[in-house]
Design an enzyme around this catalytic site. Structure first.
Site: not given
Ligand code: NAP
Length: 485
Positions: A388, A158, A181, A291, A257
């Site tokens: 969310e 995002n 990554k 987020c 985060e």
């Molecule tokens: P996500 O599914 O957790 O993916 C984030 C990252 O983790 C991607 O690079 C993804 O790689 C990787 N990933 C996924 N499964 C994994 C695993 N089993 N082991 C290691 N890495 C893995 O999250 P998203 O859907 O992309 O992002 C949305 C979420 O992030 C929301 O909940 C949002 O609130 C949160 N967020 C938080 C912040 C903050 O600062 N607190 C900022 C932005 C977003 P792949 O794409 O290759 O699967």
């Protein structure tokens, strides 16, 4: 083999860049534009072997990087900052192409990313230890700060540019080396930033990039490889929990985060026009895919109708479309899953008595565009009030009792960001202190800054990014005790 079908000039030579691991398998994955479906690039799909090789390089490079003076590390970060500033338009175009956000928002994100590099180029020179008054005269006691070591970082789609900068610039300033990554959907802007890092002159092995379509194998290697001393992750709470579990075997440090469920509270004494503008910022920026997006809007009954009227009026004026089209303020959702989620949240709310004031539908049959939507008559039992949404949906809950609403706002496993609008000074202080969140926006819908500690409490995460606290997260404290003085 990398094929960049769009922006090929920018990526010239990236596949020969030392920061990118040498692909072992011939597998590739595709990156497409979520607005149009256009294929942008085909990238090598890396796995455990490439990750291990990148970790080895980072491990070998770390002592040399840490041995440079803070000024020398700072100078390279400054050069990287300048290169990113000079390439803002190109980086923003890549970002909009792979992620979909409007070009103006993409430029603002690249500027924000550059600001982190600037901040930590400056902070690199301000790592201080301390001396302690010893309890006996023959001793001297002091504390020095040293880099943690090699850091594994995983970023989401995002904010694919600013998350890269926010994680790795403090790590590099502290003297750590990194393996990153990026998310599968948005690896291109990270690749371009690494190409610029290469031009900035980071020694070989200091920054390392892994392209991968599936995070789990790479993530497991980062968490379980003993050469990695810390994991820094931004993404969902679910994946954060998994990574923390994997890190527990070696008691590895983590910065997480994670997800949020931000309340946005408008009290009777608020400036309503300001609150409406704040809600547009906090809810609809990045199509609600942040987020810190306002997820539940609580509006006190005395100003409820006026707020709803004015918000719906402004939301109707937001234009939805391809991020490259001028005047577009809401781009596509990242994928079909995100589209299905917002639709299911709306369907659940409507079935339980929610009323759609504007929006509520897809735009076009192809792609993932969705109208910005305002829902009223929302109640606590609806999914929108609990989960969310991560999309352009503003559910409004009417309330009467100010004390009770703060308790309700806190009634969640998350604790990332909260917002409220009020003018009574006593209320402002009391509500700010009572909200159980890592960050509270008071009479503002936007608070992210390189100068401030960004992060959450409860299941929204561990650690802070940005500010001097962000640097501390990459430093170990070592106590030195000198006897026989
Ligand atoms: P996500 O599914 O957790 O993916 C984030 C990252 O983790 C991607 O690079 C993804 O790689 C990787 N990933 C996924 N499964 C994994 C695993 N089993 N082991 C290691 N890495 C893995 O999250 P998203 O859907 O992309 O992002 C949305 C979420 O992030 C929301 O909940 C949002 O609130 C949160 N967020 C938080 C912040 C903050 O600062 N607190 C900022 C932005 C977003 P792949 O794409 O290759 O699967």
């Amino acid at each position: 083999m990398i094929r960049h079908l769009k922006f090929p000039a920018l990526f010239a030579g990236i596949d020969r860049m030392p920061a990118l691991g040498t692909p072992v398998s011939r597998r590739t994955f595709e990156v497409s534009n979520p607005s149009t479906g256009e294929l942008l690039a085909e990238l090598p799909d890396m796995g455990v072997e490439e990750t291990r090789a990148a970790i080895d390089k980072a491990f070998d490079a770390q002592p040399g990087w840490a041995a440079l003076t803070a000024r020398e590390r700072s100078d390279i970060l400054w050069r990287w900052h300048q290169l990113i500033v000079d390439h803002t338009d190109d980086l923003a175009a890549i970002l909009t192409a792979e992620m979909g956000k409007p070009l103006a928002e993409a430029k603002s994100e690249v500027t924000h990313a550059a600001a982190y590099l600037q901040w930590y180029a400056e902070e690199a020179n301000r790592i201080y230890g301390e001396t302690i008054s010893a309890p006996s005269t023959d001793r001297r006691m002091l504390v020095i700060k040293q880099p943690i070591g090699v850091v594994g970082t995983i970023t989401p789609w995002n904010f694919p540019a600013s998350m890269v900068a926010r994680k790795i610039s403090p790590a590099l300033a502290a003297g750590c080396t990194i393996v990153l990554k990026p998310a599968e959907q948005t690896p291109l802007v990270a690749g371009a930033m690494f190409a610029l890092a290469h031009l900035a002159g980071f020694p070989e092995g200091v920054v390392n990039l892994i392209y991968a379509s599936e995070g789990d194998a790479v993530g497991r290697e980062l968490c379980t490889n003993a050469k990695i001393r810390k994991i820094s992750f931004t993404g969902s709470t679910e994946v954060g929990r998994l990574l923390m579990r994997q890190c527990s075997e070696q008691i590895k440090k983590v910065s997480l985060e994670l997800g949020g469920n931000a309340p946005f509270i408008v009290f009777d004494d608020a400036d309503i026009d300001a609150a409406v503008d704040g809600a547009i910022q906090a809810k609809f920026r990045n199509a609600g895919q942040t987020c810190v997006s306002a997820n539940r809007l609580y509006v006190q009954s005395g100003v409820h109708d006026e707020f709803v009227e004015k918000l719906a009026e402004k939301v109707r004026q937001l234009s939805v479309g391809d991020g490259f089209d001028p005047g577009v303020s809401i781009g596509p959702l990242i994928d079909k899953r995100a589209l299905a989620k917002i639709e299911s949240h709306i369907a659940d709310a409507v079935a339980k008595g929610g009323v759609i004031r504007c929006g509520g539908d897809r735009v076009g049959m192809k792609g993932t565009l969705f109208q910005p939507t305002v829902l009223t008559e929302v109640s606590r039992e609806m999914t929108v009030a609990q989960e969310e949404t991560f999309g352009p949906l503003a559910p409004i809950i009417r309330f009467e009792d100010a004390d009770q609403i703060v308790r309700e706002a806190n009634d969640t496993i998350y604790g990332l960001a909260a917002y409220f609008y009020a003018s009574n000074l006593k209320r402002v202080w009391r509500v700010a202190e009572a909200l159980e969140y890592g960050m509270v926006g008071i009479n503002t819908g936007r608070m992210s800054s390189e100068a401030a500690p960004f992060g959450g409490i409860k299941q929204s995460g561990i650690g802070r990014e940005g500010s001097r606290h962000g640097l501390e997260d990459y430093l170990e404290m070592k106590y030195l005790c000198m006897g026989g003085i």
